[in-house]
Design a protein around this motif. Structure first.
Motif: not given
Length: 264
Positions: A56, A128, A133, A210
């Motif tokens: 991510r 995040a 997360a 997240s």
């Protein structure tokens, strides 16, 4: 030191530098020159402080970098980094406001509020980067795809505007149409603004994905950006309408921001 604490110190330093340069040079677009550089730098900083590989955060860093590279290029080709490349709206505000009022405006809004906004836009990456997360999920995929579509839309809109302005200069200001009403601008008076604001709302979705929830601290960035663009667009259109009275007809037939079919 907490990554957000360090980024906040950098933000304070950038704001102070922008204010000082404006006072010394009497140019007030120093924040504009950092606009496309600081958010990707903040995102990369937050990503670098996470432990281990994170799909991510890597994606967020790449997307922010693509956004910054495109905007930097567009700003540079319009002369934004050249000496005297000041935003015409600051020039108009200086004309309208008493010097002491503009001095306060420069310190509070131009230098500090805008720099804080640039940090807030990167907050989804800080959220995040939390050790707790959630893993990559469908919302991350959706946010990535929508961000890329909006990035392409803004690129197309800016290119259409650039070609129009180049043709306008070539033929002379007295000839031809005075403002762009074709291409994406047939469906929105500011398609580039729409894509810009929407991109950062999309970027915010990574914080939701997240596991931070739909209402988390990272929402501050897109909220403030939306308010800023609302005021900026109104002021820009006021100046355009004063310069070109026929712009009022364009306003009556074409959506302000959200693309939609033109009215007859």
């Amino acid at each position: 030191m907490d990554p957000l604490h360090a980024a906040s110190i950098a933000c304070l330093g950038a704001a102070s530098l922008c204010w000082l340069l404006a006072v010394v040079t009497r140019e007030y677009s120093w924040v504009d020159r950092l606009w496309s550089i600081l958010p990707p730098a903040y995102v990369a900083w937050f990503a670098s402080q996470s432990q281990g590989e994170d799909c991510r955060l890597t994606t967020m860093t790449i997307l922010a970098g693509l956004w910054g590279a495109r905007l930097t290029y567009n700003f540079a080709r319009k002369g934004g980094y050249a000496p005297g490349g000041e935003d015409y709206r600051w020039i108009e505000l200086r004309r309208r406001l008493p010097p002491p009022v503009f001095a306060v405006f420069n310190l509070v809004f131009i230098a500090f509020v805008q720099n804080v906004l640039l940090l807030l836009l990167a907050l989804p990456a800080w959220v995040a980067a939390s050790p707790s997360a959630a893993p990559w999920g469908p919302l991350d995929t959706l946010a990535t795809l929508v961000f890329l579509v909006l990035l392409a839309g803004e690129t197309i809109a800016d290119q259409q505007q650039w070609r129009f302005q180049c043709a306008k200069r070539a033929r002379g200001q007295a000839y031809g149409p005075k403002f762009l009403t074709q291409g994406l601008f047939r469906y929105s008076r500011h398609p580039n603004f729409f894509c810009e604001v929407s991109m950062w709302w999309t970027f915010y979705l990574f914080s939701v994905a997240s596991g931070a929830g739909w209402l988390n601290v990272a929402i501050a960035g897109p909220l403030l950006l939306t308010a800023l663009f609302h005021g900026s667009t109104a002021f820009t259109e006021q100046l355009t309408r004063a310069k070109y009275p026929t712009y009022a007809d364009y306003q009556r037939t074409t959506s302000r921001l959200v693309p939609w079919f033109p009215r007859r």
